[in-house]
Enzyme design. Structure first.
Site, PDB file in Angstrom:
ATOM      1  N   GLU A  36      -2.902   1.643  -4.247  1.00  0.00           N
ATOM      2  CA  GLU A  36      -2.583   2.552  -5.642  1.00  0.00           C
ATOM      3  C   GLU A  36      -2.707   1.277  -6.811  1.00  0.00           C
ATOM      4  O   GLU A  36      -2.050   0.247  -6.568  1.00  0.00           O
ATOM      5  CB  GLU A  36      -1.351   3.064  -5.658  1.00  0.00           C
ATOM      6  CG  GLU A  36      -1.049   3.803  -6.812  1.00  0.00           C
ATOM      7  CD  GLU A  36       0.444   4.635  -6.685  1.00  0.00           C
ATOM      8  OE1 GLU A  36       1.056   4.450  -5.593  1.00  0.00           O
ATOM      9  OE2 GLU A  36       0.765   4.987  -7.765  1.00  0.00           O
ATOM     10  N   ARG A 264       3.581  -2.292   9.163  1.00  0.00           N
ATOM     11  CA  ARG A 264       3.629  -3.360   7.937  1.00  0.00           C
ATOM     12  C   ARG A 264       4.011  -4.487   7.998  1.00  0.00           C
ATOM     13  O   ARG A 264       5.017  -4.778   8.771  1.00  0.00           O
ATOM     14  CB  ARG A 264       3.975  -2.479   6.746  1.00  0.00           C
ATOM     15  CG  ARG A 264       5.454  -2.488   6.476  1.00  0.00           C
ATOM     16  CD  ARG A 264       5.971  -1.213   5.721  1.00  0.00           C
ATOM     17  NE  ARG A 264       5.690  -1.862   4.066  1.00  0.00           N
ATOM     18  CZ  ARG A 264       4.662  -0.999   3.451  1.00  0.00           C
ATOM     19  NH1 ARG A 264       4.495   0.013   3.567  1.00  0.00           N
ATOM     20  NH2 ARG A 264       4.662  -1.371   2.069  1.00  0.00           N
ATOM     21  N   LYS A 274       5.539  -3.797  -4.016  1.00  0.00           N
ATOM     22  CA  LYS A 274       5.171  -3.749  -5.443  1.00  0.00           C
ATOM     23  C   LYS A 274       6.174  -3.418  -6.345  1.00  0.00           C
ATOM     24  O   LYS A 274       6.260  -4.211  -7.294  1.00  0.00           O
ATOM     25  CB  LYS A 274       3.881  -3.003  -5.714  1.00  0.00           C
ATOM     26  CG  LYS A 274       2.458  -3.311  -5.295  1.00  0.00           C
ATOM     27  CD  LYS A 274       1.408  -2.513  -5.526  1.00  0.00           C
ATOM     28  CE  LYS A 274       1.236  -1.544  -4.381  1.00  0.00           C
ATOM     29  NZ  LYS A 274       0.206  -0.524  -4.809  1.00  0.00           N
TER      30      LYS A 274
HETATM   31  P1  ATP Z   1       4.252  -1.302  -1.603  1.00  0.00           P
HETATM   32  O1  ATP Z   1       5.218  -0.618  -0.959  1.00  0.00           O
HETATM   33  O2  ATP Z   1       4.164  -2.590  -1.612  1.00  0.00           O
HETATM   34  O3  ATP Z   1       3.932  -0.801  -3.010  1.00  0.00           O
HETATM   35  P2  ATP Z   1       2.107   0.460  -0.780  1.00  0.00           P
HETATM   36  O4  ATP Z   1       1.901   0.949   0.436  1.00  0.00           O
HETATM   37  O5  ATP Z   1       2.738   1.444  -1.824  1.00  0.00           O
HETATM   38  O6  ATP Z   1       2.954  -1.093  -0.870  1.00  0.00           O
HETATM   39  P3  ATP Z   1      -0.437   0.662  -1.661  1.00  0.00           P
HETATM   40  O7  ATP Z   1      -1.505   0.410  -2.503  1.00  0.00           O
HETATM   41  O8  ATP Z   1      -0.355   2.188  -1.178  1.00  0.00           O
HETATM   42  O9  ATP Z   1       0.700   0.121  -1.419  1.00  0.00           O
HETATM   43  O10 ATP Z   1      -1.065   0.263  -0.214  1.00  0.00           O
HETATM   44  C1  ATP Z   1      -2.660   0.020   0.037  1.00  0.00           C
HETATM   45  C2  ATP Z   1      -2.798  -0.257   1.546  1.00  0.00           C
HETATM   46  O11 ATP Z   1      -2.273  -1.470   1.906  1.00  0.00           O
HETATM   47  C3  ATP Z   1      -2.160   0.939   2.176  1.00  0.00           C
HETATM   48  O12 ATP Z   1      -3.146   1.543   3.433  1.00  0.00           O
HETATM   49  C4  ATP Z   1      -0.774   0.333   2.908  1.00  0.00           C
HETATM   50  O13 ATP Z   1      -0.432   0.780   3.790  1.00  0.00           O
HETATM   51  C5  ATP Z   1      -1.216  -0.954   2.951  1.00  0.00           C
HETATM   52  N1  ATP Z   1      -0.004  -1.916   2.738  1.00  0.00           N
HETATM   53  C6  ATP Z   1       1.066  -1.962   1.859  1.00  0.00           C
HETATM   54  N2  ATP Z   1       1.926  -2.911   2.251  1.00  0.00           N
HETATM   55  C7  ATP Z   1       1.736  -3.255   3.324  1.00  0.00           C
HETATM   56  C8  ATP Z   1       2.086  -4.471   4.191  1.00  0.00           C
HETATM   57  N3  ATP Z   1       3.304  -4.727   3.897  1.00  0.00           N
HETATM   58  N4  ATP Z   1       1.608  -4.424   5.348  1.00  0.00           N
HETATM   59  C9  ATP Z   1       0.614  -4.066   5.810  1.00  0.00           C
HETATM   60  N5  ATP Z   1      -0.156  -3.107   4.937  1.00  0.00           N
HETATM   61  C10 ATP Z   1       0.365  -2.658   3.650  1.00  0.00           C
HETATM   62 MG    MG Z   2       2.411   3.006  -2.419  1.00  0.00          MG
END
Ligand code: ATP
Ligand code: MG
Length: 558
Positions: A36, A264, A274
């Site tokens: 995102e 994760r 983020k």
């Molecule tokens: P955050 O909670 O840091 O905002 P998010 O999952 O909301 O992370 P996205 O932009 O939706 O962020 O993530 C893109 C991809 O990266 C998704 O498939 C998510 O599952 C993966 N991802 C995000 N954080 C991690 C992590 N700490 N370890 C492994 N994969 C991750």
């Molecule tokens: Mg997200």
């Protein structure tokens, strides 16, 4: 990046093998990385990037980059740009497959209409608060919305008018009609569309209704022909909804995408979300998304982490089905191993202490050979003269027994140069040590008669008249605790006030005169450093990447 890697042995690869064996996905494996664009990518995303692009490479398949941009309030093109830069820098290519979920808004709308037609979605007028109250709890079933049994025509009419902008934000939502008594709360008639009169960074004011993630994601996967939709563990409970949507809309079960979850990445002493990283940036706790203390890919890059070391890290930690905390020392170990092989060695004195060689001719300088690297070889010159600097930590007036650095009356070898002996400690009026007067042994440099004389300590140094001033930024962890306060949500109180130390008046040998941002060095005896983007030929700036001591490797040896 090297192509055609041996398929990794992990449970996602096993699932792919199983599917292929069962005759599914005959068109080949197709994954995606779906960020995102609401912030910069972090090291957790690197894990997901390495996994998704890695699976595609290992299986002769494809991996898409898809911006999951369905929430216009928090998204921005700045993030879209940085995400592309980071994925490329990590060494992966989406080729011609860069997509935006927002491009699918028209199709997603049609799928929602189709769901209504199939009697599987309805417009609900309950407020967000009421919907929450009706949803029930883990132990109690939810209550059906009074709008659940609206007629088909009424639903179609209301949904069309939602799209046309007739209603204010929050007045109506579209919900999937599943089961308010489901033990899985996600399945209790989840909201799939909401009204939001907000401009979108790509579609502008074209839409005032936006699909929810749980609706947009499986359908975006299906539209792109994704076979394996790899996501993090918190979406496990959403998988039944993922499947329900695709089944309800009639996608072929032998070709439609399949969601697989993995744990994760969490790192010790590291903020990893983020939302929180954005708080650090907006609150001015760091200098920006690429502050070298940040676990963002851009921060790690600026700090001096290499793409290869991050890929190596992701491979080493592997993937698992349950959450755990990885020691940040493993990440440091990976970059240390890389830079040990690839960084040139130079001498820099971080806390200078002047040394005058009283028996060295005034006005004389000589140029000594210094090797660039212990195994790769290569040499450069270091000037040597009567006035030098060593590090303050390398001299003690009243040292403990096993101090093999410089002390009154003691001898040390200067790296690439001569053996010197401390003859006198010179103080200023206030009694502070001002300089050391030493003598040198003229026969002790390489090739000289006393070159092989046994001396316990070897120090790094710089020559006074030629040394370049440098700003050196030293780093410690952003968090003083091992977790990022995921539970307590009070990570700001765990911020390390000493995470940045700036040394303004370090001195470095002149060989690095024209060095530019991104170049790596090992400062002998000090650690690995990388030239910062703030550097100019007149004002050199270095970031400390990691120290020389490898706490991780040491712990492994026991
Ligand atoms: P955050 O909670 O840091 O905002 P998010 O999952 O909301 O992370 P996205 O932009 O939706 O962020 O993530 C893109 C991809 O990266 C998704 O498939 C998510 O599952 C993966 N991802 C995000 N954080 C991690 C992590 N700490 N370890 C492994 N994969 C991750
Ligand atoms: Mg997200």
């Amino acid at each position: 990046m090297a192509e055609n890697l041996t398929p990794p042995s992990n449970f996602v690869q096993n699932a792919i093998d199983e599917d292929l064996k069962n005759g599914k996905y005959t068109e080949g494996i197709h994954t995606r990385f779906p960020p995102e664009p609401n912030g910069y990518l972090h090291i957790g995303h690197a894990k997901s990037i390495c996994l998704n692009f890695g699976l595609a490479l290992a299986n002769g398949g494809k991996c898409n980059l898809r911006f999951d941009d369905t929430n216009p309030t928090k998204e921005d093109v700045e993030y879209v740009d940085s995400i592309q830069e980071d994925v490329k820098w990590l060494g992966f290519s989406w080729e011609d497959r860069k997509f935006y979920a927002s491009n699918y808004f028209p199709q997603l709308y049609e799928y929602a209409v189709e769901l209504i037609r199939r009697g599987k979605a309805y417009v609900c007028d309950l407020s967000a608060e009421q919907i929450r109250a009706y949803r029930g709890t883990l132990t109690e079933p939810g209550k059906e919305s009074p709008y659940r049994n609206r007629s088909l025509n009424e639903n179609l009419d209301l949904f069309a008018r939602m799209k046309q902008g007739e209603f204010p934000d929050g007045s109506h939502v579209l919900r999937a009609k599943i089961d308010m008594a489901s033990p899985n709360i996600t399945m209790r008639d989840p909201v799939i569309y909401r009204i939001s009169h907000t401009s979108h960074h790509r579609t502008g004011d074209e839409w005032c209704i936006y699909p929810m993630y749980d609706f947009a994601h499986p359908l975006s996967d299906a539209i792109e022909g994704i076979t394996h939709s790899v996501c993090t563990l918190e979406f496990e409970d959403h998988r039944p909804l993922y499947d329900w949507l695709l089944d309800s809309l009639g996608f072929d079960p032998t070709t439609r995408p399949r969601q697989i979850e993995f744990a994760r990445l969490n790192l010790t002493n590291t903020v990893m979300s983020k939302r929180k990283l954005r708080q650090l940036v907006e609150g001015g706790y760091v200098s920006g998304w690429d502050d070298p203390r940040m676990p963002t890919i851009s921060g790690l890059r600026r700090r001096g982490y290499t793409a290869a070391s991050i890929r190596d890290f992701c491979e080493r930690i592997g993937i698992a089905k349950s959450n755990s905390l990885v020691d940040v020392a493993i990440l440091e170990h990976c970059v240390r191993e890389d830079l040990n092989v690839n960084a040139d060695r130079v001498m820099a004195v971080l806390h200078p202490l002047k040394v005058v060689l009283t028996n060295y001719p005034v006005g004389k300088t000589e140029h000594l050979l210094a090797e660039n690297h212990p195994t790769r070889g290569g040499h450069h010159y270091v000037p040597f003269g009567r006035e030098l600097y060593i590090d303050q930590a390398d001299f003690m007036e009243d040292p403990p027994k096993k101090f093999f650095r410089l002390k009154p009356g003691g001898e040390v070898r200067l790296k690439h140069a001569y053996i010197i002996k401390c003859e006198e400690v010179v103080r200023d009026a206030a009694g502070q040590i001002q300089e050391l007067h030493c003598t040198y042994d003229p026969e002790s440099k390489a090739g000289g008669a006393t070159a092989s004389r046994k001396i316990k300590g070897t120090l790094h140094w710089v020559e006074a008249s030629s040394a370049l001033p440098a700003e050196v930024r030293l780093y410690d962890y952003l968090l003083t605790t091992d977790t990022d306060g995921e539970v307590a949500d009070d990570f700001l109180s765990a911020l390390n006030p000493k995470s940045l130390t700036v040394i303004q008046d370090a001195l470095i040998e002149p060989a690095v005169r024209w060095t530019a941002a991104g170049t790596h060095y090992q400062f002998l005896r000090e650690g690995y450093f990388c030239v910062d983007k703030d550097t100019t030929p007149d004002h050199l700036v270095f970031n400390q990447v990691v120290g020389l001591r490898d706490s991780w490797a040491k712990a492994q040896k026991g």
